[in-house]
Design an enzyme around this catalytic site. Structure first.
Site, PDB file in Angstrom:
ATOM      1  CG  HIS A 153      33.102  42.507  36.674  1.00  0.00           C
ATOM      2  ND1 HIS A 153      33.159  42.942  37.978  1.00  0.00           N
ATOM      3  CD2 HIS A 153      33.978  41.478  36.589  1.00  0.00           C
ATOM      4  CE1 HIS A 153      34.037  42.225  38.653  1.00  0.00           C
ATOM      5  NE2 HIS A 153      34.546  41.314  37.838  1.00  0.00           N
ATOM      6  CG  ASP A 209      35.045  37.221  35.951  1.00  0.00           C
ATOM      7  OD1 ASP A 209      35.275  38.395  36.282  1.00  0.00           O
ATOM      8  OD2 ASP A 209      34.961  36.286  36.771  1.00  0.00           O
ATOM      9  CG  HIS A 230      31.751  38.664  40.148  1.00  0.00           C
ATOM     10  ND1 HIS A 230      31.684  38.160  38.871  1.00  0.00           N
ATOM     11  CD2 HIS A 230      33.055  38.992  40.346  1.00  0.00           C
ATOM     12  CE1 HIS A 230      32.882  38.160  38.325  1.00  0.00           C
ATOM     13  NE2 HIS A 230      33.737  38.675  39.194  1.00  0.00           N
ATOM     14  NE  ARG A 264      38.584  35.132  38.360  1.00  0.00           N
ATOM     15  CZ  ARG A 264      38.359  36.210  37.607  1.00  0.00           C
ATOM     16  NH1 ARG A 264      37.799  37.299  38.117  1.00  0.00           N
ATOM     17  NH2 ARG A 264      38.719  36.225  36.339  1.00  0.00           N
TER      18      ARG A 264
HETATM   19  C1  SIN Z   1      36.618  39.284  40.971  1.00  0.00           C
HETATM   20  O1  SIN Z   1      36.662  38.159  40.491  1.00  0.00           O
HETATM   21  O2  SIN Z   1      36.181  40.259  40.369  1.00  0.00           O
HETATM   22  C2  SIN Z   1      37.087  39.483  42.411  1.00  0.00           C
HETATM   23  C3  SIN Z   1      36.087  38.976  43.363  1.00  0.00           C
HETATM   24  C4  SIN Z   1      36.497  39.196  44.793  1.00  0.00           C
HETATM   25  O3  SIN Z   1      37.673  39.466  45.079  1.00  0.00           O
HETATM   26  O4  SIN Z   1      35.630  39.073  45.658  1.00  0.00           O
END
Ligand code: SIN
Length: 312
Positions: A138, A140, A288, A303
């Site tokens: 996806h 974000d 990602h 994050r």
């Molecule tokens: C995300 O931002 O989707 C999570 C990424 C992760 O935990 O590696």
């Protein structure tokens, strides 16, 4: 445009050339792009590519203490490699936010749980009782009118094995599309919606409330990066709902084909986490996927996301 290469499949026996699994991928793009990246020079930081077109590890920089010249180089490396990785960062949550703010205002995510002390920090805390579910390709918040510029993800606790994050270069994914598909995508607009993901966890009243705040967003299927001018395939399997003005079946089939571009290993890199590692990705140019192979071990990440620009 790259110079035509001699066809490196000509030595492959005919029968095998027709074999469906033989996907040549964007050979010319990967060759040219990895050569271009290899020629870049940095004075203040060391930049080690982790794959031909996407991802680089940066040495010689602490995000909490970057002078302007090092920041400028790191910014350039981030744009060129689309995701950068830094290890052994001595960095608090406040310093992580301060670093992210150098790129723009911070986002408060309307659905994901925040760290107890800062609304701008999303805390992913997984354990035996809380399995990961971010193992889907996806980009974000593409369901926002103004999706994010990028995210700074910091590892607080790493599982003893597994738990990598994978990234895919959506510029290479675009370049690797057959010419006829690229032509078909010219001017195409896709609708992105949170309803089929975060919306599923809401009751009817909450869904209506959030729908008012976040109506379906319309973005070009191929966006142009505002800083590098590169073309990017900008649809993702989690948030894109359909292509406007196309019969549903045709849109589903085309999107399914486009989503599979993100799963091509030749366009990807992956990062193995240690406590103190940081990744910073350009959410406009990559998707990602957080590998969910470590349960029931603990994995704790925080994050911070920077608000971006309207895709064009
Ligand atoms: C995300 O931002 O989707 C999570 C990424 C992760 O935990 O590696």
């Amino acid at each position: 445009m790259s110079e035509a290469a001699p066809d490196p499949t000509s030595a492959i026996p005919d029968g095998l050339r027709r074999f469906g699994a033989l996907q040549p991928g964007p050979r010319a793009h990967v060759r040219d792009e990895s050569a271009r990246l290899a020629a870049l020079r940095f004075e203040r930081i060391r930049v080690t590519p982790v794959s031909p077109t996407i991802g680089a590890e940066i040495q010689g920089a602490q995000i909490a203490q970057l002078d302007d010249a090092s920041f400028e180089e790191l910014h350039r490396a981030w744009l060129e490699y689309k995701v950068i990785f830094l290890r052994d960062q001595e960095c608090t949550a406040d310093q992580q936010m301060a670093f992210a703010r150098r790129f723009g205002a911070l986002e408060v995510h309307p659905f994901l749980p925040a760290n107890a002390s800062h609304d701008e920090i999303i805390r992913f805390e997984k354990s035996e009782g809380v399995a990961g579910y971010e193992n889907l390709w996806h980009s974000d918040v593409s369901w926002r009118e103004v999706p994010s510029l990028g995210s700074v993800l910091r590892c607080i606790e790493a599982p003893p094995r597994g738990g990598d994050t994978l990234f895919v270069d959506m510029i290479a994914a675009y370049e690797g599309l057959p010419e006829a598909v690229r032509e078909r995508l010219q001017g195409a607009v896709a609708v992105h919606d949170f309803m089929h993901s975060f919306g599923l966890a809401l009751d009817e009243a909450q869904r209506e409330e959030k729908r008012k705040e976040f109506p379906p967003a319309r973005h070009p299927v191929v966006r142009t990066h505002p800083e590098t001018g590169r073309k990017i395939l900008y649809v993702n399997a989690v948030f894109t709902s359909h292509i406007e003005g196309m019969p549903r079946e045709e849109s589903d089939a085309l999107l399914d084909f486009l989503y599979r571009q993100a799963t091509v290993p030749e366009y990807q890199c992956r990062f193995h986490w240690e406590p103190g590692s940081v990744a910073f990705w350009d959410n406009r140019a990559v998707q990602h996927y957080a590998s969910n192979d470590y349960w029931p071990d603990r994995r704790v990440m925080e994050r911070v996301t920077v608000i971006g620009d309207r895709p064009a």
